[in-house]
Design a protein around this motif. Structure first.
Motif, PDB file in Angstrom:
ATOM      1  N   ASP A 387      40.316  40.089  27.374  1.00 21.64           N
ATOM      2  CA  ASP A 387      39.634  39.509  28.533  1.00 21.64           C
ATOM      3  C   ASP A 387      40.606  38.735  29.408  1.00 21.64           C
ATOM      4  O   ASP A 387      40.472  38.704  30.642  1.00 21.64           O
ATOM      5  N   ASN A 388      41.602  38.105  28.787  1.00 22.99           N
ATOM      6  CA  ASN A 388      42.568  37.329  29.556  1.00 22.99           C
ATOM      7  C   ASN A 388      43.425  38.221  30.448  1.00 22.99           C
ATOM      8  O   ASN A 388      43.852  37.805  31.532  1.00 22.99           O
ATOM      9  N   ILE A 389      43.691  39.441  29.993  1.00 23.25           N
ATOM     10  CA  ILE A 389      44.448  40.382  30.825  1.00 23.25           C
ATOM     11  C   ILE A 389      43.710  40.612  32.139  1.00 23.25           C
ATOM     12  O   ILE A 389      44.287  40.528  33.234  1.00 23.25           O
ATOM     13  N   LYS A 390      42.432  40.886  32.037  1.00 26.14           N
ATOM     14  CA  LYS A 390      41.648  41.155  33.249  1.00 26.14           C
ATOM     15  C   LYS A 390      41.534  39.914  34.132  1.00 26.14           C
ATOM     16  O   LYS A 390      41.631  40.007  35.365  1.00 26.14           O
ATOM     17  N   ARG A 391      41.346  38.743  33.498  1.00 22.96           N
ATOM     18  CA  ARG A 391      41.240  37.521  34.294  1.00 22.96           C
ATOM     19  C   ARG A 391      42.530  37.247  35.061  1.00 22.96           C
ATOM     20  O   ARG A 391      42.504  36.909  36.250  1.00 22.96           O
ATOM     21  N   ASN A 392      43.662  37.388  34.374  1.00 25.11           N
ATOM     22  CA  ASN A 392      44.947  37.106  35.021  1.00 25.11           C
ATOM     23  C   ASN A 392      45.225  38.060  36.179  1.00 25.11           C
ATOM     24  O   ASN A 392      45.747  37.657  37.225  1.00 25.11           O
ATOM     25  N   GLN A 397      46.732  36.708  43.768  1.00 27.06           N
ATOM     26  CA  GLN A 397      46.453  36.658  45.201  1.00 27.06           C
ATOM     27  C   GLN A 397      47.083  37.843  45.932  1.00 27.06           C
ATOM     28  O   GLN A 397      46.469  38.437  46.819  1.00 27.06           O
ATOM     29  N   THR A 398      48.299  38.189  45.581  1.00 26.49           N
ATOM     30  CA  THR A 398      48.993  39.300  46.239  1.00 26.49           C
ATOM     31  C   THR A 398      49.689  40.155  45.192  1.00 26.49           C
ATOM     32  O   THR A 398      49.958  39.700  44.078  1.00 26.49           O
ATOM     33  N   ARG A 495      42.867  46.364  40.779  1.00 20.86           N
ATOM     34  CA  ARG A 495      43.397  45.309  41.646  1.00 20.86           C
ATOM     35  C   ARG A 495      44.306  45.882  42.725  1.00 20.86           C
ATOM     36  O   ARG A 495      44.287  45.435  43.879  1.00 20.86           O
ATOM     37  N   ALA A 496      45.109  46.876  42.387  1.00 24.75           N
ATOM     38  CA  ALA A 496      46.018  47.477  43.357  1.00 24.75           C
ATOM     39  C   ALA A 496      45.250  48.206  44.450  1.00 24.75           C
ATOM     40  O   ALA A 496      45.579  48.102  45.645  1.00 24.75           O
ATOM     41  N   ARG A 497      44.225  48.929  44.089  1.00 23.37           N
ATOM     42  CA  ARG A 497      43.427  49.647  45.096  1.00 23.37           C
ATOM     43  C   ARG A 497      42.749  48.662  46.049  1.00 23.37           C
ATOM     44  O   ARG A 497      42.655  48.899  47.256  1.00 23.37           O
ATOM     45  N   ALA A 498      42.260  47.561  45.477  1.00 27.87           N
ATOM     46  CA  ALA A 498      41.582  46.584  46.325  1.00 27.87           C
ATOM     47  C   ALA A 498      42.558  45.850  47.228  1.00 27.87           C
ATOM     48  O   ALA A 498      42.219  45.473  48.353  1.00 27.87           O
ATOM     49  N   SER A 499      43.781  45.637  46.748  1.00 25.03           N
ATOM     50  CA  SER A 499      44.744  44.830  47.505  1.00 25.03           C
ATOM     51  C   SER A 499      45.619  45.667  48.431  1.00 25.03           C
ATOM     52  O   SER A 499      45.827  45.306  49.588  1.00 25.03           O
TER      53      SER A 499
END
Length: 680
Positions: A387-392, A397-398, A495-499
């Motif tokens: 779960d910590n992997i996903k949270r981190n 931010q970028t 995260r990459a697709r969203a960012s």
């Protein structure tokens, strides 16, 4: 003459016969006379017998009462003699009381232990006989004997305590014995022999009196200790009061060191095997416990071994439980760096429990209870780390616009590498959880299904039913590693697709992460665990990254697809009968160009120009992206395989459009091959 001889012989024969007959008659007369006398004698005997029988009856009638009275007098005499003997025996303790009292007051040390014990035992026997007689006149003596025996037993207990304290130091240096692999010190044989004699007497008295002092030892055993306070004897309690503090004091510094060594200068540093002092602490505890059990077996009876051992070790066990609670609090506060300490503690205390139980049959319950908080934290850490992997990743931010990988990829793989260093305890934890059990209790995500097992309840120890006896902890750990990698890549991709949004850089980002994952698997102890299933885990992501990166090739290749109508009506794209198929040798570009209309020639020029611009832009970006060496090589090969054949075919057909001036056709086949080669 002859006649005369005959007559004469006849006369002689008759005479002889007559004589024989007379002799026979005489004998008959004699027998008849004797028979008559016998008959008369018989009658006289019968008369005598009758008179004798009558006389016997009279004697019996007279002698019977005398015989019964005689027997009663004999019984009374015997009873009187027994009473006199009993009185003599009862008088003996009273007569010898002064002598025994003198021995008791002298004490076992001055009187000698053997003589002292014999005196107390004689008093015990005398007291028993007096109580059995139940004679009122002895009650005062009974009371005096009881007080004397109580005093004697009390002095024996005091002497036991004195002997034990004399040979028990306040503490010893345990590392001296552990580091030099020396056995921990035992009580001397002479001391254990004397202590055993005292225990044999006091223990027998304790059992004979129905365990009267057991209730005072109830507080000595805590819940879950595995012992029974009602089973402990006064001597065992004294032993625990003396030796228990000695063990606890000896181990106290190691307990403190186990906590202090967890404090790091760099709070983010990952815990390394053997950093904590818990291993030395457990080794010292094992050595002291086993030495103490050997002492106990030399002093106490078999029934007292367990309770005495439990009570003696209880202070040290309580300190161990406190130490493990402190370690658990530290681990929970630094779970992502110190969860490995939890795995190490689980292994160390499990080994300690196994060794002590194998040698003594005791303390398993107490040790398991002490370990429980750390064991539960070790189990929960597996799901928490995912779960910590996903949270981190979600909190970032970028992301790097060059597609460079994130530190979390290396950190995650380092964590798995470090876990491999603790494979033995982690395997045991994995078996207790079951395959996929790390998802129980709030874990989410991942592709590995929960195929069994789960966390035990907070207040219950794992039962045999919760274990798959055929489970392979290494195999389950490999599944956990695969789940971790899959969770990591899923979170990075989302995260990459969203960012970023731009597909090529996302492909680079994912491919770089895959390259680092593969490299860190290959160069570590994870290799034998994960290489057999590495392709199944990473190949789908590798294909996805390739598809994302090479998506730009579609825009570039569109300029190399021609649909041209020549004067002969041949269609472009290599499909018409008037044009050679793509890649076919002997293509005459000048001839083809002559067959094109001016509009088509302008279209071809525009396609070359557009291709040059898009190709140069693609090459520039490829060189600007931050790629791992193997990623850059793989993507360069993918670009070349997709674009070079199309460009060569297009060049073969239309390179004569600018008559070799290079105004529109910037690259010939060798030049574009050189460009592709420079991308590797």
């Amino acid at each position: 003459m002859a006649a005369g001889l005959t007559a004469s012989g006849t006369m002689a024969s008759l005479g002889q016969r007559h004589a024989a007959e007379e002799e026979a008659r005489a004998e008959v007369d004699v027998l008849s006379s004797r028979l008559e006398k016998t008959s008369q004698l018989t009658k006289k005997i019968e008369a005598c017998l009758n008179r004798l029988d009558a006389t016997g009856k009279s004697v019996r009638e007279v002698a019977g009462p005398l015989s019964g009275e005689t027997k009663r007098l004999q019984t009374l005499g015997n009873n009187i003699e027994s009473v006199i003997a009993a009185i003599e025996r009862l008088r003996q303790p009273a007569d010898s009381k002064n002598e025994e009292e003198q021995i008791i007051r002298t004490g076992p040390e001055k009187a000698g232990l053997s003589k002292y014990l014999t005196s107390v035992q004689r008093l015990d026997r005398s007291l028993g006989e007096m109580k059995a007689s139940n004679i009122r006149s002895t009650q005062q003596t009974i009371g005096e004997l009881q007080r004397l025996i109580k005093s004697g037993n009390s002095q024996l207990e005091t002497y036991f305590d004195q002997l034990l304290r004399t040979e028990t130091p306040r503490e010893i240096e345990p590392l001296h014995y552990v580091t030099k692999n020396k056995p921990f010190p035992l009580l001397s044989q002479d001391t254990t022999s004397r202590l055993g004699l005292i225990n044999a007497h006091i223990g027998a008295t304790h059992r004979q009196n129905g365990n009267p002092a057991a209730s005072s030892g109830t507080s000595m055993l805590s819940a879950g200790s595995g012992g029974n306070a009602q089973d402990i004897s006064p001597i065992a309690r004294i032993y625990a009061d003396v030796r228990g503090p000695y063990i606890a004091s000896t181990l106290k510094n190691l307990a403190a060191a186990s906590v202090n060594t967890t404090k790091k200068k760099n709070a983010d540093a990952i815990y390394r095997p053997g950093t904590s002092g818990i291993g030395m602490y457990a080794q010292s505890m094992e050595g002291m416990f086993l030495a103490e059990y050997e002492n106990i077996c030399s002093i106490f009876t078999r029934d007292d071994w367990g309770p005495a051992f439990q009570n003696t070790c209880m202070s040290a066990l309580n300190e161990l439980a406190r130490t493990l609670r402190e370690l658990n609090s530290h681990i929970k506060g630094h779970l992502h760096t110190d969860c490995y300490l939890a795995y190490e503690v689980v292994e160390i205390i499990n080994n300690l429990t196994g060794q002590v139980e194998t040698r003594t049959g005791e303390l398993k319950t107490s040790l398991n209870a002490s370990l429980k908080p750390v064991r539960e934290t070790a189990k929960l850490s597996l799901g928490e780390l995912l779960d910590n992997i996903k949270r981190n990743i979600n909190d970032l931010q970028t992301l790097p616009l060059t597609g460079a990988t994130l530190p979390i990829v290396t950190e995650t793989m380092q964590r798995l590498q470090t876990m491999a260093d603790f494979l033995r305890p982690i395997s045991a934890i994995m078996v207790s959880l079951g395959d996929g059990g790390w998802r129980a209790g709030g874990g989410t995500g991942g592709n590995i299904s929960q195929r069994g097992g789960g966390l035990a309840g907070a207040d219950t120890a794992p039962s045999l039913a919760s274990f798959d006896v055929g489970a392979d902890g290494r195999e389950i750990f490999a599944h956990y590693c695969a789940d971790t990698i899959d969770t990591l890549l899923n979170a990075l991709d989302a995260r990459a697709r969203a960012s970023m949004g731009r597909k090529p850089v996302v492909g680079v980002f994912i491919a770089n992460s895959i390259a680092i994952i593969e490299r860190m698997i290959r160069d570590s102890d994870l290799a034998p665990l994960l290489e057999p299933r590495q392709a199944a885990v990473l190949d789908p992501w590798r294909k996805k990254a390739k598809a994302l990166y090479t998506d730009t090739c579609k825009d570039v290749s569109m300029h190399l697809l021609d649909v041209i109508h020549t004067n002969r009506g041949a269609t472009g794209g290599g499909g018409g009968s008037g044009r050679p198929s793509s890649g076919q040798g002997g293509v005459d570009s000048a001839h083809i160009m002559k067959g094109l209309s001016s509009k088509d020639r302008e279209s071809i020029k525009g396609k070359f120009t557009a291709f040059n611009a898009s190709f140069d832009d693609m090459v520039s970006k490829h060189r600007q992206f931050s790629m791992e060496r193997e990623v850059r090589k793989a993507f360069a090969r993918d670009l070349q395989q997709m674009l070079e054949p199309l460009y060569n075919r297009f060049w073969d057909r239309y390179h004569d459009v600018d008559k070799g001036k290079g105004k529109y056709v910037k690259y010939d086949k060798s030049a574009i091959a050189a460009v592709f080669a420079s991308l590797y």
